[in-house]
Structures are given as structure tokens and as C-alpha cells.
Design a protein around this motif. Sequence first.
Motif, PDB file in Angstrom:
ATOM      1  N   ARG A 141       0.847  -1.196   0.000  1.00  0.00           N
ATOM      2  CA  ARG A 141       0.000   0.000   0.000  1.00  0.00           C
ATOM      3  C   ARG A 141       0.879   1.242   0.000  1.00  0.00           C
ATOM      4  N   GLY A 142       0.437   2.262  -0.728  1.00  0.00           N
ATOM      5  CA  GLY A 142       1.180   3.505  -0.764  1.00  0.00           C
ATOM      6  C   GLY A 142       0.255   4.649  -1.110  1.00  0.00           C
ATOM      7  N   ALA A 143       0.646   5.862  -0.716  1.00  0.00           N
ATOM      8  CA  ALA A 143      -0.177   7.034  -0.989  1.00  0.00           C
ATOM      9  C   ALA A 143       0.019   7.482  -2.424  1.00  0.00           C
ATOM     10  N   ASP A 144      -1.106   7.808  -3.113  1.00  0.00           N
ATOM     11  CA  ASP A 144      -0.980   8.361  -4.455  1.00  0.00           C
ATOM     12  C   ASP A 144      -0.881   9.875  -4.338  1.00  0.00           C
ATOM     13  N   ARG A 145      -0.904  10.580  -5.483  1.00  0.00           N
ATOM     14  CA  ARG A 145      -0.692  12.032  -5.458  1.00  0.00           C
ATOM     15  C   ARG A 145      -1.838  12.779  -4.786  1.00  0.00           C
ATOM     16  N   ASP A 146      -3.022  12.117  -4.622  1.00  0.00           N
ATOM     17  CA  ASP A 146      -4.138  12.737  -3.918  1.00  0.00           C
ATOM     18  C   ASP A 146      -4.161  12.390  -2.432  1.00  0.00           C
ATOM     19  N   GLY A 147      -3.157  11.655  -1.975  1.00  0.00           N
ATOM     20  CA  GLY A 147      -3.088  11.301  -0.574  1.00  0.00           C
ATOM     21  C   GLY A 147      -3.865  10.058  -0.207  1.00  0.00           C
ATOM     22  N   LEU A 148      -4.482   9.389  -1.182  1.00  0.00           N
ATOM     23  CA  LEU A 148      -5.224   8.166  -0.907  1.00  0.00           C
ATOM     24  C   LEU A 148      -4.281   6.979  -0.858  1.00  0.00           C
ATOM     25  N   LYS A 149      -4.664   5.951  -0.083  1.00  0.00           N
ATOM     26  CA  LYS A 149      -3.884   4.730  -0.017  1.00  0.00           C
ATOM     27  C   LYS A 149      -4.340   3.777  -1.128  1.00  0.00           C
ATOM     28  N   LEU A 150      -3.429   3.492  -2.053  1.00  0.00           N
ATOM     29  CA  LEU A 150      -3.735   2.591  -3.156  1.00  0.00           C
ATOM     30  C   LEU A 150      -2.730   1.445  -3.184  1.00  0.00           C
ATOM     31  N   ASP A 151      -3.148   0.332  -3.807  1.00  0.00           N
ATOM     32  CA  ASP A 151      -2.233  -0.787  -3.971  1.00  0.00           C
ATOM     33  C   ASP A 151      -1.042  -0.382  -4.836  1.00  0.00           C
ATOM     34  N   ARG A 152       0.134  -0.824  -4.419  1.00  0.00           N
ATOM     35  CA  ARG A 152       1.350  -0.638  -5.210  1.00  0.00           C
ATOM     36  C   ARG A 152       1.762  -2.015  -5.713  1.00  0.00           C
ATOM     37  N   LEU A 153       1.685  -2.207  -7.006  1.00  0.00           N
ATOM     38  CA  LEU A 153       1.954  -3.506  -7.603  1.00  0.00           C
ATOM     39  C   LEU A 153       3.322  -3.479  -8.278  1.00  0.00           C
ATOM     40  N   HIS A 154       4.131  -4.471  -7.986  1.00  0.00           N
ATOM     41  CA  HIS A 154       5.470  -4.578  -8.569  1.00  0.00           C
ATOM     42  C   HIS A 154       5.369  -5.411  -9.851  1.00  0.00           C
ATOM     43  N   VAL A 155       5.571  -4.769 -10.985  1.00  0.00           N
ATOM     44  CA  VAL A 155       5.389  -5.411 -12.290  1.00  0.00           C
ATOM     45  C   VAL A 155       6.631  -5.182 -13.144  1.00  0.00           C
ATOM     46  N   PRO A 156       7.277  -6.250 -13.615  1.00  0.00           N
ATOM     47  CA  PRO A 156       8.407  -6.077 -14.529  1.00  0.00           C
ATOM     48  C   PRO A 156       7.935  -5.937 -15.969  1.00  0.00           C
ATOM     49  N   LEU A 157       8.577  -5.055 -16.725  1.00  0.00           N
ATOM     50  CA  LEU A 157       8.407  -4.989 -18.170  1.00  0.00           C
ATOM     51  C   LEU A 157       9.609  -5.677 -18.794  1.00  0.00           C
ATOM     52  N   GLY A 158       9.362  -6.687 -19.632  1.00  0.00           N
ATOM     53  CA  GLY A 158      10.450  -7.466 -20.189  1.00  0.00           C
ATOM     54  C   GLY A 158      10.802  -8.611 -19.259  1.00  0.00           C
ATOM     55  N   PRO A 159      11.704  -9.471 -19.686  1.00  0.00           N
ATOM     56  CA  PRO A 159      12.466  -9.356 -20.929  1.00  0.00           C
ATOM     57  C   PRO A 159      11.766  -9.934 -22.151  1.00  0.00           C
ATOM     58  N   VAL A 160      10.602 -10.598 -21.976  1.00  0.00           N
ATOM     59  CA  VAL A 160       9.912 -11.202 -23.122  1.00  0.00           C
ATOM     60  C   VAL A 160       8.671 -10.371 -23.429  1.00  0.00           C
ATOM     61  N   LEU A 161       8.821  -9.463 -24.388  1.00  0.00           N
ATOM     62  CA  LEU A 161       7.719  -8.622 -24.848  1.00  0.00           C
ATOM     63  C   LEU A 161       7.891  -8.398 -26.346  1.00  0.00           C
ATOM     64  N   ALA A 162       6.788  -8.263 -27.048  1.00  0.00           N
ATOM     65  CA  ALA A 162       6.876  -7.924 -28.470  1.00  0.00           C
ATOM     66  C   ALA A 162       7.465  -6.521 -28.620  1.00  0.00           C
ATOM     67  N   ASP A 163       8.350  -6.358 -29.615  1.00  0.00           N
ATOM     68  CA  ASP A 163       8.954  -5.055 -29.909  1.00  0.00           C
ATOM     69  C   ASP A 163       9.639  -4.457 -28.685  1.00  0.00           C
ATOM     70  N   TRP A 164      10.444  -5.268 -28.031  1.00  0.00           N
ATOM     71  CA  TRP A 164      11.128  -4.863 -26.798  1.00  0.00           C
ATOM     72  C   TRP A 164      12.625  -5.073 -26.969  1.00  0.00           C
ATOM     73  N   PRO A 165      13.474  -4.165 -26.436  1.00  0.00           N
ATOM     74  CA  PRO A 165      14.928  -4.335 -26.580  1.00  0.00           C
ATOM     75  C   PRO A 165      15.417  -5.641 -25.953  1.00  0.00           C
ATOM     76  N   ALA A 166      16.322  -6.294 -26.635  1.00  0.00           N
ATOM     77  CA  ALA A 166      16.821  -7.591 -26.181  1.00  0.00           C
ATOM     78  C   ALA A 166      17.580  -7.458 -24.870  1.00  0.00           C
ATOM     79  N   LEU A 168       3.706   0.092  -9.662  1.00  0.00           N
ATOM     80  CA  LEU A 168       2.511   0.705 -10.228  1.00  0.00           C
ATOM     81  C   LEU A 168       1.495   1.038  -9.144  1.00  0.00           C
ATOM     82  N   GLN A 169       0.830   2.164  -9.329  1.00  0.00           N
ATOM     83  CA  GLN A 169      -0.415   2.460  -8.619  1.00  0.00           C
ATOM     84  C   GLN A 169      -1.456   2.709  -9.694  1.00  0.00           C
ATOM     85  N   GLY A 170      -2.427   1.813  -9.790  1.00  0.00           N
ATOM     86  CA  GLY A 170      -3.318   1.844 -10.934  1.00  0.00           C
ATOM     87  C   GLY A 170      -2.517   1.475 -12.162  1.00  0.00           C
TER      88      GLY A 170
END
Length: 352
Positions: A133-158, A166-168
Motif C-alpha cells: 500500500r502507498g499514498a498516491d498524489r491525492d493522498g489516498l492509499k492505493l495498492d502498489r503492484l510490482h510489475v516487470p516490463l520485459g524481458p519477453v515482450l513484443a517489440d522490446w529491446p533484447a 505501479l499504482q493503478g
Amino acid sequence: MGLRGWLLRQAALRPRVLLVACPYGTGARLLAEAEADRRGWPVAASAAEASVLVVCGRPGAELAAAVRQVRGTVPVPRALVELPPDVPADEVVAALDDAVRVLGDEPRQWREAGVLAAGTSGDDPDGTPMADRGADRDGLKLDRLHVPLGPVLADWPAGLVVETVLQGDVIQEARVRTLPADGTGDAFWTPGPGASQEEARRRTAAARLDGLGRLLGVAGWPAAAADARRLRDRLLAGALDERGRRRCVRFTRRVRRSRVLRWMLRGTGELGPGAPRRLRGDTLDRARRWLDDVEALTEERSGPGDGDDVPVDRVLALLPGLLAGTELAVARLIVAGLDPDLDRLPSAARDG
């Protein structure tokens, strides 16, 4: 049973391909892209819509584990193709022919379906992302999700991984990592020491078209992305003839005139005067510079190969600040618009 086999064979005629780019596997990736395009096979945007997973190059341990994990999410019928970095074109053709046979092999696909149903075909080295949980820019407590981008994505650097918080759908924090390859190699887009000035210019312009292909693919313009890749391949095969030059001019004009593309890219990933000259402005400015380089070659004036490329480690250092505060979809555009070539990264800096 006959009907199921016939349906499998029909599905194998035009499968969707997801390309996994490994460090030093650019040559294999280009051959696989060209052969898939020649066959009319669509490019898959994700594993969920793919039929054929094509691994281009030799992945290191972490990337190999990610490939196994992604393969476990590819629906049946499915096939895996592994191409070494120095694969010749005829072996790429044979490997994709074999993938068609695998897709139409009913007993094998039934076994694949059993493996998929059991959920045992992939590894999950990092576990499921957990939310805090973490505060967003409005001061609300929102879920903070840890999401990796890559290494297997279409049109993504090798070999690139961007670990995001992420929040939202907004990135609050970003950290960049690079994955080592299984072995070493040369940077494909760097002209060799014996290359003539004309060859070096052609290769640099082809690299710009390769980057444009990725950017246009991420932007959701697959037809223009395919045109960029076809022009790239023609440049790599030799100097453009008059017909090729006309095609190149039509392509650059069409991309420049796209109002939708301007709307998508304008204001994203802005870098000020303190950034290297080549990277200043937003993603739209950088894409226009790539188009300038391609047009310079077709008009036989100075342009690509002028020596203003930015060191890759400097590009990677800029990414966390650019990505923080952006939406996930915009982050993909920013990365594609910078197009970091990790093959040019010094080996000492790759794993970190």
C-alpha cells in the motif's frame, strides 16, 4: 478425430508469431521477421495470442527461465523455435517449416494440452508480483503492484528489464536491469572495421528503420511497422534502386503525416537541453530524427553515420526518470522511442 486434425492443420497455415530477442541475436531476429513476413504470418502482441514462440539467439539463465515461463502461457496449438545467433537463412526456413508440422501434429498437441492444463510447462523464478500500500498524489492509499516490463515482450529491446512499481496504471518508480547473454558477440548495427562509408551509412539507416518498426508496432500501426522492416531488409541487402528509393520516400512521408501518431507521441519522454543532442525533445522529435536519417540516405546527402550516437549506458540511465509518473502504455512508447541497443553495452556493465 479427422476433423480435429484438419482444424489443426488449417490453424498451422497462418500462425501468430511471438519473437523473443536475445542479446547478440539481432541477425537471427531479422531473418525470422523476414521469413514470417514472407509467409504472411501475423506478429503476436503477447503470448496469449501466439502460436509459435521464436527465440532468437542464446538466452542467459534468467532470460531462459523467462522464456520457459512465457511458453507455459502460450495456448495450444503451439510450437517453440530456437535459432542460434549465426543461423543461416535456409535453417530459419527449415525451422519454421518444422513449427508448422508440430502445430499440425494432433498427438503432440494433445500432450501439449495436457501439460498446459497441469500448469507445469513454465518456471516462475520471481514468483507472483505482490501488492503493498502507498499514498498516491491525492493522498489516498492505493495498492502498489510490482510489475516487470520485459524481458519477453513484443517489440522490446533484447535483454532489457524495467522493474516498475505501479499504482493503478501509473508508474511510481522504475529500475532498469540488463540481462547477460549466453556467451558474447558483436553489436549487429555497428559497422565492421572494413566497412566502406556507404555501407556504414546504409547500416545506420537500416538501424533507424528497425527502431521505427518497433516504435510503430508498439503504437499499434502494424502495416507501417512491416513497411519499415521490409525497407530495412532491402537496405541491408544492398543499395536501394530507384523503386526502393520511391518506396522509402512514401514510407517516411506517410509516417510524418500521421496525425494519430503525432497525437500519441507528442509530449512523451521529454528531455531538455542537458540531454545529449540526439535525444533532446520528446518521442516524436526522436522519431523524426530517425526519419531524417533515412531520408538523408535516399537523397544521398549527409545524415546517418555522422557519429552522434549516444552511449547505451547513458540512455539506460535516463529511463527511470522518464518512466516515473507515466502510464504503462506510454512507458512502452518511451522505451521504443529511445531504442537502446544493449548489444553495444560494455560487457562489464551488462549485468546490472
